[in-house]
Enzyme design. Structure first.
Site, PDB file in Angstrom:
ATOM      1  N   ARG A 248       0.957  -1.192  -0.012  1.00 62.30           N
ATOM      2  CA  ARG A 248       0.002  -0.142   0.052  1.00 62.30           C
ATOM      3  C   ARG A 248       0.913   1.218  -0.027  1.00 62.30           C
ATOM      4  O   ARG A 248       2.042   1.293   0.769  1.00 62.30           O
ATOM      5  CB  ARG A 248      -0.892   0.011   1.064  1.00 62.30           C
ATOM      6  CG  ARG A 248      -2.283  -0.983   1.193  1.00 62.30           C
ATOM      7  CD  ARG A 248      -3.113  -0.438   0.263  1.00 62.30           C
ATOM      8  NE  ARG A 248      -4.526  -1.432   0.155  1.00 62.30           N
ATOM      9  CZ  ARG A 248      -4.229  -2.484  -0.569  1.00 62.30           C
ATOM     10  NH1 ARG A 248      -3.494  -2.770  -1.557  1.00 62.30           N
ATOM     11  NH2 ARG A 248      -5.349  -3.261  -0.564  1.00 62.30           N
TER      12      ARG A 248
ATOM     13  N   HIS B  93      -1.229   0.189  -9.497  1.00 63.57           N
ATOM     14  CA  HIS B  93      -1.785  -0.735  -8.675  1.00 63.57           C
ATOM     15  C   HIS B  93      -2.336  -2.102  -9.554  1.00 63.57           C
ATOM     16  O   HIS B  93      -3.649  -1.987  -9.544  1.00 63.57           O
ATOM     17  CB  HIS B  93      -2.845  -0.080  -8.004  1.00 63.57           C
ATOM     18  CG  HIS B  93      -3.214  -1.011  -6.868  1.00 63.57           C
ATOM     19  ND1 HIS B  93      -3.649  -0.309  -5.573  1.00 63.57           N
ATOM     20  CD2 HIS B  93      -3.482  -2.212  -6.389  1.00 63.57           C
ATOM     21  CE1 HIS B  93      -4.158  -1.122  -4.609  1.00 63.57           C
ATOM     22  NE2 HIS B  93      -3.838  -2.269  -5.137  1.00 63.57           N
TER      23      HIS B  93
HETATM   24  P1  NDP Z   1      -1.433 -11.687   5.039  1.00 61.75           P
HETATM   25  O1  NDP Z   1      -2.248 -10.877   5.939  1.00 61.75           O
HETATM   26  O2  NDP Z   1      -1.858 -13.032   4.600  1.00 61.75           O
HETATM   27  O3  NDP Z   1      -0.049 -11.416   5.294  1.00 61.75           O
HETATM   28  C1  NDP Z   1       0.408 -10.206   6.097  1.00 61.75           C
HETATM   29  C2  NDP Z   1       1.853 -10.581   6.718  1.00 61.75           C
HETATM   30  O4  NDP Z   1       2.474  -9.311   7.041  1.00 61.75           O
HETATM   31  C3  NDP Z   1       2.107 -11.670   7.514  1.00 61.75           C
HETATM   32  O5  NDP Z   1       2.935 -12.366   7.362  1.00 61.75           O
HETATM   33  C4  NDP Z   1       1.893 -10.802   8.885  1.00 61.75           C
HETATM   34  O6  NDP Z   1       2.572 -11.419  10.232  1.00 61.75           O
HETATM   35  C5  NDP Z   1       2.685  -9.766   8.499  1.00 61.75           C
HETATM   36  N1  NDP Z   1       2.538  -8.435   9.375  1.00 61.75           N
HETATM   37  C6  NDP Z   1       1.401  -7.690   9.601  1.00 61.75           C
HETATM   38  N2  NDP Z   1       1.730  -6.690  10.600  1.00 61.75           N
HETATM   39  C7  NDP Z   1       2.818  -6.781  10.811  1.00 61.75           C
HETATM   40  C8  NDP Z   1       3.836  -6.233  11.784  1.00 61.75           C
HETATM   41  N3  NDP Z   1       3.131  -5.086  12.453  1.00 61.75           N
HETATM   42  N4  NDP Z   1       5.126  -6.531  11.940  1.00 61.75           N
HETATM   43  C9  NDP Z   1       5.552  -7.532  11.250  1.00 61.75           C
HETATM   44  N5  NDP Z   1       4.745  -8.268  10.341  1.00 61.75           N
HETATM   45  C10 NDP Z   1       3.420  -7.928  10.082  1.00 61.75           C
HETATM   46  O7  NDP Z   1      -1.802 -10.529   3.682  1.00 61.75           O
HETATM   47  P2  NDP Z   1      -1.612 -10.886   2.285  1.00 61.75           P
HETATM   48  O8  NDP Z   1      -0.473 -11.390   2.120  1.00 61.75           O
HETATM   49  O9  NDP Z   1      -2.557 -11.600   1.681  1.00 61.75           O
HETATM   50  O10 NDP Z   1      -1.464  -9.429   1.432  1.00 61.75           O
HETATM   51  C11 NDP Z   1      -0.601  -8.455   1.756  1.00 61.75           C
HETATM   52  C12 NDP Z   1      -1.139  -7.140   1.273  1.00 61.75           C
HETATM   53  O11 NDP Z   1      -0.698  -6.933   0.107  1.00 61.75           O
HETATM   54  C13 NDP Z   1      -2.593  -6.770   1.578  1.00 61.75           C
HETATM   55  O12 NDP Z   1      -3.003  -6.232   2.699  1.00 61.75           O
HETATM   56  C14 NDP Z   1      -2.556  -5.644   0.528  1.00 61.75           C
HETATM   57  O13 NDP Z   1      -2.713  -4.350   0.934  1.00 61.75           O
HETATM   58  C15 NDP Z   1      -1.369  -5.767  -0.467  1.00 61.75           C
HETATM   59  N6  NDP Z   1      -1.998  -6.218  -1.746  1.00 61.75           N
HETATM   60  C16 NDP Z   1      -1.649  -5.456  -3.152  1.00 61.75           C
HETATM   61  C17 NDP Z   1      -2.006  -5.980  -4.269  1.00 61.75           C
HETATM   62  C18 NDP Z   1      -1.602  -5.174  -5.476  1.00 61.75           C
HETATM   63  O14 NDP Z   1      -1.805  -5.307  -6.653  1.00 61.75           O
HETATM   64  N7  NDP Z   1      -0.660  -4.176  -5.250  1.00 61.75           N
HETATM   65  C19 NDP Z   1      -2.856  -7.224  -4.604  1.00 61.75           C
HETATM   66  C20 NDP Z   1      -3.045  -7.926  -3.291  1.00 61.75           C
HETATM   67  C21 NDP Z   1      -2.669  -7.401  -2.104  1.00 61.75           C
HETATM   68  P3  NDP Z   1       1.800 -12.787  10.650  1.00 61.75           P
HETATM   69  O15 NDP Z   1       2.084 -13.843   9.557  1.00 61.75           O
HETATM   70  O16 NDP Z   1       2.728 -12.908  12.043  1.00 61.75           O
HETATM   71  O17 NDP Z   1       0.390 -12.489  10.867  1.00 61.75           O
HETATM   72  C1  OXD Z   2      -5.658  -6.201  -2.972  1.00 64.21           C
HETATM   73  C2  OXD Z   2      -5.445  -5.297  -3.779  1.00 64.21           C
HETATM   74  O1  OXD Z   2      -5.891  -5.655  -1.554  1.00 64.21           O
HETATM   75  O2  OXD Z   2      -5.671  -5.577  -5.119  1.00 64.21           O
HETATM   76  O3  OXD Z   2      -6.394  -7.418  -3.173  1.00 64.21           O
HETATM   77  O4  OXD Z   2      -4.641  -4.273  -3.630  1.00 64.21           O
END
Ligand code: NDP
Ligand code: OXD
Length: 309
Positions: free
Chosen positions: A224, A272
């Site tokens: 993001r 994006h």
């Molecule tokens: P998940 O919730 O599956 O994974 C998030 C990861 O971040 C987990 O490993 C989590 O740790 C870690 N995390 C969260 N908060 C912290 C913190 N404070 N400190 C350290 N680690 C942290 O999310 P996704 O993998 O499904 O997606 C990630 C992001 O990607 C989405 O939220 C979205 O914003 C973005 N995205 C962007 C897209 C694009 O087209 N650009 C498309 C899809 C998604 P833990 O495993 O310990 O919980």
């Molecule tokens: C998502 C994205 O969060 O597209 O899936 O950014």
């Protein structure tokens, strides 16, 4: 019971059709058409207009049609007691992994520099890098970061990841929590951000953190825009502490025309589009939850409001 789709782009019909194709009995509406608001139990949303979720007295669930839910949690007018679900989908994860791999290879082989040079008819061969030259560090080892880590290991990169809770990953070093962040950063040469945007991660890609990376590190932000302090990133690129950045996400989307990112020679941007929910792939999990709501069963892919993801 019925579903309302709330989003401001041109994809309402595609989602509606995919839902109706999967189950023709389900009543589904776009939020701009006439619909019986008291019948709506599920809202399938993507960057909905603020306030639009408060029109449904019998709403039982807010379903994000993407992986992220920051835009729901930030909407103070959204009913705070309702469960929020998100997309966890192997196709979304694979698409993200392919996008990041493409960016990393473009960096290794100077493809963005050559594209810029071409616009000025500059013929200037540069030294290139190899897979074995870099350690890739991933912030966030969740549904997307986890698959990316596996794919990078598979093609031969040195890989490490950082998450909130501790994890084990075959072939990759893992770090967790604030206490292990510095060690992770000082040994990361290509940094990929795949964290959710939460109170804890807002502005995490700031000067203090980026200065802990080795000189010449490359940044890829596909999570993001709110993770980045834009002015800090630009300063560190200008000071040559960072060698470049690939950005897919921005504080304001579309990125405003006058933003300095547009003209920066070390910044590569995409609009994006790193990975986009595929309706056919995602609709089954939405309908599974819709039916669970009817039958009072637990929902899948639930978000923790406490953690914010
Ligand atoms: P998940 O919730 O599956 O994974 C998030 C990861 O971040 C987990 O490993 C989590 O740790 C870690 N995390 C969260 N908060 C912290 C913190 N404070 N400190 C350290 N680690 C942290 O999310 P996704 O993998 O499904 O997606 C990630 C992001 O990607 C989405 O939220 C979205 O914003 C973005 N995205 C962007 C897209 C694009 O087209 N650009 C498309 C899809 C998604 P833990 O495993 O310990 O919980
Ligand atoms: C998502 C994205 O969060 O597209 O899936 O950014």
């Amino acid at each position: 019971m019925s579903i309302v789709i709330i989003r401001q782009d041109d994809k309402i019909n595609a989602w509606k059709k995919a839902i109706q194709r999967a189950d023709p009995q389900i009543e589904v509406y776009g939020f701009n058409e006439d619909h019986p608001k008291e019948n709506i139990t599920m809202a399938l949303v993507w960057k909905h207009p603020e306030g639009s979720l408060s029109h449904y007295p019998n709403l039982k669930c807010i379903a994000s049609s993407g992986a992220g839910v920051d835009f729901i949690i930030e909407d103070r007018t959204a009913p705070p007691h309702l469960p929020i679900t998100r997309v966890v989908d192997p196709m979304l994860a694979k698409d993200m992994s392919e996008h990041v791999l493409a960016l990393i290879f473009a960096y290794l082989k100077n493809l963005n520099t050559y594209r810029l040079n071409q616009t000025q008819a500059i013929w200037e061969p540069q030294g290139y890098s190899r897979i074995s030259d870099f350690t890739v560090g991933i912030l966030g080892l969740g549904a997307l970061g986890g698959i990316l880590a596996k794919d990078l290991v598979h093609v031969g990169f040195k890989v490490q990841g950082w998450s909130r809770s501790s994890k084990r990953m075959e072939g990759a070093a893992t770090f967790s929590g604030a206490g292990e962040l510095q060690e992770f950063l000082t040994t990361t040469e290509i940094l990929v951000c795949l964290l959710p945007l939460t109170e804890a991660t807002k502005g995490i890609l700031n000067r203090e953190l980026l200065l802990q990376l080795p000189k010449g590190a490359y940044i890829i932000n596909v999570a993001r825009g709110g993770h980045v302090v834009d002015s800090d990133l630009i300063q560190l690129l200008n000071e040559d502490h960072l060698s470049g950045a690939s950005l897919d996400v921005f504080h304001q989307e579309p990125l405003e025309k006058g933003h300095p990112f547009w003209q920066h020679p070390k910044i590569h941007m995409t609009p994006h589009c790193a990975s986009v929910s595929d309706t056919i792939s995602v609709v089954p999990q939405i309908l599974e939850n819709y039916k669970s709501l009817q039958e009072d069963r637990p929902l899948i892919n639930l978000v923790s409001r406490l953690k914010g993801y």
